[in-house]
Design an enzyme around this catalytic site. Structure first.
Site, PDB file in Angstrom:
ATOM      1  N   ARG A  76      48.281   5.232  37.918  1.00  0.00           N
ATOM      2  CA  ARG A  76      47.031   4.821  39.003  1.00  0.00           C
ATOM      3  C   ARG A  76      47.058   2.646  39.046  1.00  0.00           C
ATOM      4  NH1 ARG A  76      40.896   6.836  39.182  1.00  0.00           N
ATOM      5  NH2 ARG A  76      42.323   8.669  39.863  1.00  0.00           N
ATOM      6  N   SER A 169      41.597   8.806  44.073  1.00  0.00           N
ATOM      7  CA  SER A 169      40.625   8.414  43.926  1.00  0.00           C
ATOM      8  C   SER A 169      39.996   6.917  45.226  1.00  0.00           C
ATOM      9  CB  SER A 169      40.069   8.553  42.233  1.00  0.00           C
ATOM     10  OG  SER A 169      38.714   9.346  42.246  1.00  0.00           O
ATOM     11  N   HIS A 170      38.402   6.788  43.953  1.00  0.00           N
ATOM     12  CA  HIS A 170      37.216   5.911  44.265  1.00  0.00           C
ATOM     13  C   HIS A 170      37.936   5.125  43.985  1.00  0.00           C
ATOM     14  CE1 HIS A 170      36.778   6.254  40.177  1.00  0.00           C
ATOM     15  NE2 HIS A 170      36.745   5.680  40.721  1.00  0.00           N
ATOM     16  N   ASP A 334      34.109  10.167  48.162  1.00  0.00           N
ATOM     17  CA  ASP A 334      34.717   9.426  47.886  1.00  0.00           C
ATOM     18  C   ASP A 334      35.793   9.536  48.372  1.00  0.00           C
ATOM     19  OD1 ASP A 334      35.910  11.172  46.478  1.00  0.00           O
ATOM     20  OD2 ASP A 334      36.609   9.918  44.574  1.00  0.00           O
ATOM     21  N   ASP A 336      38.956  10.289  47.498  1.00  0.00           N
ATOM     22  CA  ASP A 336      40.000  11.740  47.712  1.00  0.00           C
ATOM     23  C   ASP A 336      39.337  13.092  47.968  1.00  0.00           C
ATOM     24  OD1 ASP A 336      39.452  11.365  44.957  1.00  0.00           O
ATOM     25  OD2 ASP A 336      41.101  12.399  43.992  1.00  0.00           O
ATOM     26  N   ASP A 338      36.464  14.115  45.394  1.00  0.00           N
ATOM     27  CA  ASP A 338      36.634  14.790  44.590  1.00  0.00           C
ATOM     28  C   ASP A 338      35.226  14.199  43.959  1.00  0.00           C
ATOM     29  OD1 ASP A 338      37.055  12.399  43.459  1.00  0.00           O
ATOM     30  OD2 ASP A 338      38.758  13.757  42.095  1.00  0.00           O
ATOM     31  N   ARG A 339      34.518  13.123  44.696  1.00  0.00           N
ATOM     32  CA  ARG A 339      32.691  12.486  43.534  1.00  0.00           C
ATOM     33  C   ARG A 339      31.995  12.478  45.613  1.00  0.00           C
ATOM     34  NH1 ARG A 339      33.888   8.160  39.925  1.00  0.00           N
ATOM     35  NH2 ARG A 339      35.776   8.671  39.044  1.00  0.00           N
ATOM     36  N   GLU A 421      30.394  15.816  35.688  1.00  0.00           N
ATOM     37  CA  GLU A 421      30.586  14.695  35.238  1.00  0.00           C
ATOM     38  C   GLU A 421      29.512  13.049  35.940  1.00  0.00           C
ATOM     39  OE1 GLU A 421      35.410  15.236  34.294  1.00  0.00           O
ATOM     40  OE2 GLU A 421      34.427  13.571  35.947  1.00  0.00           O
ATOM     41  N   SER A 423      30.017  10.794  36.338  1.00  0.00           N
ATOM     42  CA  SER A 423      30.564   9.592  37.091  1.00  0.00           C
ATOM     43  C   SER A 423      31.114  10.107  39.012  1.00  0.00           C
ATOM     44  CB  SER A 423      31.853   9.393  36.306  1.00  0.00           C
ATOM     45  OG  SER A 423      32.840  11.052  36.749  1.00  0.00           O
ATOM     46  N   LYS A 434      36.662  18.953  40.497  1.00  0.00           N
ATOM     47  CA  LYS A 434      35.748  19.076  41.092  1.00  0.00           C
ATOM     48  C   LYS A 434      35.592  18.309  42.227  1.00  0.00           C
ATOM     49  CE  LYS A 434      36.289  13.714  39.772  1.00  0.00           C
ATOM     50  NZ  LYS A 434      37.232  13.426  38.585  1.00  0.00           N
TER      51      LYS A 434
END
Length: 611
Positions: A76, A169-170, A334, A336, A338-339, A421, A423, A434
Site C-alpha cells: 500500500r 482496504s479501509h 469498508d 473492499d 471485508d470489514r 479481529e 479491527s 474476512k
C-alpha cells in the site's frame, strides 16, 4: 510494404523480436509508462486480422524501486507512488518471478478490486503482465469490481490458481490518497510470508518486465475475449458470492425478519465496493426496502469519505443509530468489503464482542454451522470474549498474530470455523478472507432466530438484548483501541524499542500502579499446521487480574506509522455491564499512556480514532 514482408520472414527464422498488432494501443499511457525507461526495440506493425492473434510478448527493461515490501495486507502506497514509471509493473513481475511456474503457467487467475481511483489503469497493466508470463486465463469483475471476500469466493468456486486484489482496504481513495495490491493463493487466502518475502527480494533486483502486446480490455461488458493462448473473461461481480451466501444462511429466516413492519434495517456501503452487492443481496434477494441502503454507489474517491466502518468515520450512520427513531439494526462495511460494524439502537457492538456473539449463536441461527463450529480463533490484540465462548462450548481455540492469512492454515486443516479481529474483521471458513456482508447476514440471522414466533406489536429481541444476554452468560470483556495515525515513523519505532527494553527488564509481580504484572512479552506465534514462526507481533503487558495492554505498529497504512494501543479488562459482575467502556477502562488507559510515554515520543495528545 516490401520491407515489412522481409522483416516478417526474418522474424520467423530468427530469435523472437517484438511484433505489435495494428490493433494494439502502441502509444497508450500505460504502454508508455512501461516502456519509457529504455529505447524500445524496433517495432513491426502487423496487419489486423479477424482470427485470434498469436500472443506476442515484449521484454521491457526496468530498474528496482526501494520500499516495495509487502505488509500484512499487501503493498500500500499513495496513488502517485504507484503511478511512477513501472512501479506497479515491477511488483507484479516480481510476484510472478517468486511463484513456481506450475502455480500460474497456463492457469486461471482472478482479478478485482474495490473500485477506487487507479484500479482501471492498474487492471490493464496486470492483465498484460499476466499474459506475458504465460497465464492461460484471467477472470475480471465487471468494471474491475470484486470485493475482497468475493475474490476469495470466486477463486475457490472456479478452482483458480490465485487472484489479485486491487485495494487499500479501509484507507481513503482518490488521486491524492491510497492504492494497494495483494495476491491470494488457490485456497483464496492471502499469500503467506514465505511468498511475500520473496516478492520483496525480487523487487530489489528486477531488470525486466514481460508484457503481452494486447489491446486494453473493455471491462464494462460481460463476456470472453481471446488473444492467442490467453483469455480474459469479464464476469458479474456478485453472482458467485451471492450463490455462496445462499448456501451459508437461511435466507427465508432473514426475509421474514426484514419483511416485518416493526423491524427496520439500514446498511451504509460508504460509497465503496459493497454498494455493488447491497441491492442484489439485501433488496433483490432478501426483500429489504431499497431505502435501507445508504451511500450505495461505489465511487473512485468514496465520496470524499474515509471508508472505515468505525464510530469516527461512519459518523453519518452512527448519528442515525444514536438518534431518535433509530432503525433496529445498523451496519456498515469498508472500502473492499471485508470489514463490518454492527449497531443497535443507541448501542455499539465491538468487533471483539461481535465475533464472540456470532460464535455463541452460530449453531442455532446459521445452517452452515448446524453441526457446530470446528474451532474458534482471534488475533492476539482482540479481546478474550471469544476465548470464553470456546471454553464453554469445549471447542479448540487459537490466538494468532494480526493478519487474516494466519487463520487460513487452520481452516485448511479443518481446525477452525469462526474467527475475528478487533479491527472490524469477522469471518468463517466459507472463504479465506474476512467478510463484511457475511457478518451483517450473521447478525440478521441471530436477530431473526431470536424473534421467531414474535407477533407484530410484541416486543422484539433487540441487538442490545442479545449483547446483554451474552454478557450475563459469559461476562463482559471491556475493550478499547486507541489509534494514532500517520505518526513520524522514527519516533514511533523509538517508542516501540523503548517498550521492548522495558519488557526485557520486567518480571512477574512487578507493580504497575494498582496492577500486578503476570507477564510481559513480544508476542510470537508458531503455526500448529506447518510449524512456521512469526515473531515481534505485538508488545503485551498482561496483569494478574487478566487485564491487558498491547502496543503494535499497524502495517495497513500508506504513510507514516500508525500506533495502535489496546486496552482490555474482564468484568464478571452483570450489574456493571452497562458501564461505558471508556469509563470502565479509564485507569487502565491512563496506565497504558504512562507506560509507553506515547505523548513524549510522538507529541500526540489524543488519538485519531477511539474504538
Amino acid at each position: 510494404m516490401a520491407s515489412v514482408a522481409l522483416r516478417l520472414n526474418s522474424l520467423l527464422q530468427s530469435p523472437p523480436q517484438h511484433v505489435i498488432s495494428s490493433r494494439s494501443p502502441l502509444l497508450t499511457r500505460n504502454h508508455l509508462l512501461l516502456s519509457r525507461r529504455a529505447p524500445f526495440p524496433r517495432l513491426l506493425v502487423r496487419a489486423s486480422s479477424s482470427a485470434s492473434p498469436i500472443l506476442k510478448v515484449e521484454s521491457i527493461p526496468t530498474k528496482p524501486y526501494e520500499g516495495q515490501k509487502t505488509g500484512t495486507s499487501g503493498l500500500r502506497k499513495k496513488v502517485k507512488v504507484f503511478q511512477q514509471e513501472n512501479y506497479l509493473a515491477n511488483w507484479i513481475q516480481s510476484l510472478f518471478n517468486s511463484l513456481p511456474p506450475e502455480d500460474y503457467k497456463g492457469g486461471l487467475l482472478v482479478l478485482g478490486g474495490d473500485g477506487r481511483f487507479f484500479n482501471k489503469e492498474a487492471a490493464e497493466i496486470i492483465i498484460k503482465i499476466a499474459a506475458g508470463n504465460g497465464v492461460g486465463k484471467i477472470l475480471v469483475g465487471r468494471d474491475g469490481i470484486l470485493s475482497t471476500p468475493a475474490v476469495s469466493a470466486v477463486i475457490r468456486k472456479r478452482k483458480a490458481n490465485g487472484g489479485f486484489i486491487m485495494s487499500a482496504s479501509h484507507n481513503p481513495g482518490g488521486p491524492d490518497y491510497d492504492w494497494g495490491i495483494k495476491f491470494n493463493y488457490s485456497s483464496g487466502q492471502p499469500a503467506p510470508e514465505s511468498i511475500t518475502d520473496q516478492i520483496y527480494g525480487n523487487t530489489l533486483s528486477i531488470s525486466e518486465i514481460k508484457m503481452a502486446d494486447i489491446p486494453d480490455v473493455d471491462l464494462s461488458s460481460l463476456g470472453t475475449k481471446e488473444y492467442g493462448s490467453f483469455t480474459v473473461e469479464v464476469v458479474d461481480p456478485v453472482s458467485d458470492y451471492l450463490e455462496l451466501m445462499e448456501t451459508v444462511f437461511d435466507f427465508q429466516l432473514i426475509k421474514d425478519l426484514l419483511s416485518r413492519p416493526d423491524f427496520r434495517f439500514i446498511f451504509d456501503a460508504m460509497h465503496a465496493v459493497t454498494g455493488a452487492y447491497a441491492k442484489p443481496i439485501f433488496v433483490d434477494q432478501l426483500g429489504a426496502n431499497p431505502s435501507c441502503i445508504m451511500n450505495g454507489v461505489p465511487l473512485e474517491d468514496f465520496g470524499h469519505g474515509h471508508p472505515d466502518p468505525n464510530l469516527t468515520y461512519a459518523k453519518e450512520l452512527v448519528q442515525i443509530m444514536y438518534g431518535s427513531n433509530a432503525p433496529d439494526l445498523g451496519a456498515a462495511s469498508d472500502g473492499d468489503g471485508d470489514r463490518n460494524m454492527i449497531l443497535g439502537k443507541g448501542f455499539f457492538i465491538t468487533p471483539s464482542d461481535s465475533v464472540a456473539i456470532i460464535a455463541a449463536n452460530a449453531q442455532a441461527a446459521i445452517p452452515y454451522f448446524k453441526y457446530g463450529p470446528k474451532g474458534l480463533a482471534r488475533s492476539m490484540p482482540t479481546s478474550g470474549a471469544l476465548d470464553r465462548v470456546a471454553s464453554r462450548l469445549q471447542l479448540p481455540f487459537f490466538e494468532v498474530p494480526t493478519g487474516w492469512k494466519f487463520f487460513g492454515n487452520l481452516m485448511d486443516d479443518g481446525k477452525l470455523s469462526i474467527c475475528g479481529e478487533e479491527s472490524f474483521g469477522t469471518g468463517s471458513d466459507h472463504i479465506r478472507e474476512k467478510d463484511g456482508i457475511w457478518a451483517v447476514l450473521a447478525w440478521l440471522s441471530i436477530i431473526g432466530e431470536k424473534n421467531k414466533g414474535q407477533k407484530v406489536g410484541e416486543k422484539l429481541v433487540s441487538v442490545e438484548d442479545v449483547a446483554m444476554e451474552h454478557w450475563s452468560t459469559f461476562g463482559r470483556n471491556f475493550f478499547s483501541r486507541y489509534d494514532y495515525e500517520e505518526c513520524d515513523s522514527s519516533k514511533a519505532n523509538q517508542m516501540i524499542e523503548y517498550l521492548r527494553d522495558l519488557i526485557s527488564r520486567s518480571k512477574p509481580g512487578d507493580a504497575y500502579g494498582n496492577y500486578t504484572l503476570k507477564f510481559a512479552d513480544d508476542f510470537a506465534y508458531t503455526d500448529p499446521v506447518d510449524g512456521s514462526v512469526a515473531t515481534k507481533q505485538g508488545l503485551r503487558f498482561v496483569f494478574a487480574d487478566g487485564s491487558r495492554i498491547i502496543y503494535r505498529l499497524s502495517g495497513t497504512g500508506s504513510a507514516g506509522a500508525t500506533i495502535r494501543m489496546y486496552i482490555e479488562q474482564f468484568e464478571p459482575d452483570a450489574s456493571k455491564h452497562k458501564v461505558d467502556a471508556q469509563v470502565a477502562l479509564k485507569p487502565l488507559i491512563e496506565l497504558a499512556l504512562s507506560i509507553s510515554k506515547l505523548e513524549q515520543f510522538t507529541g500526540r495528545q489524543k488519538p485519531t480514532v477511539i474504538t
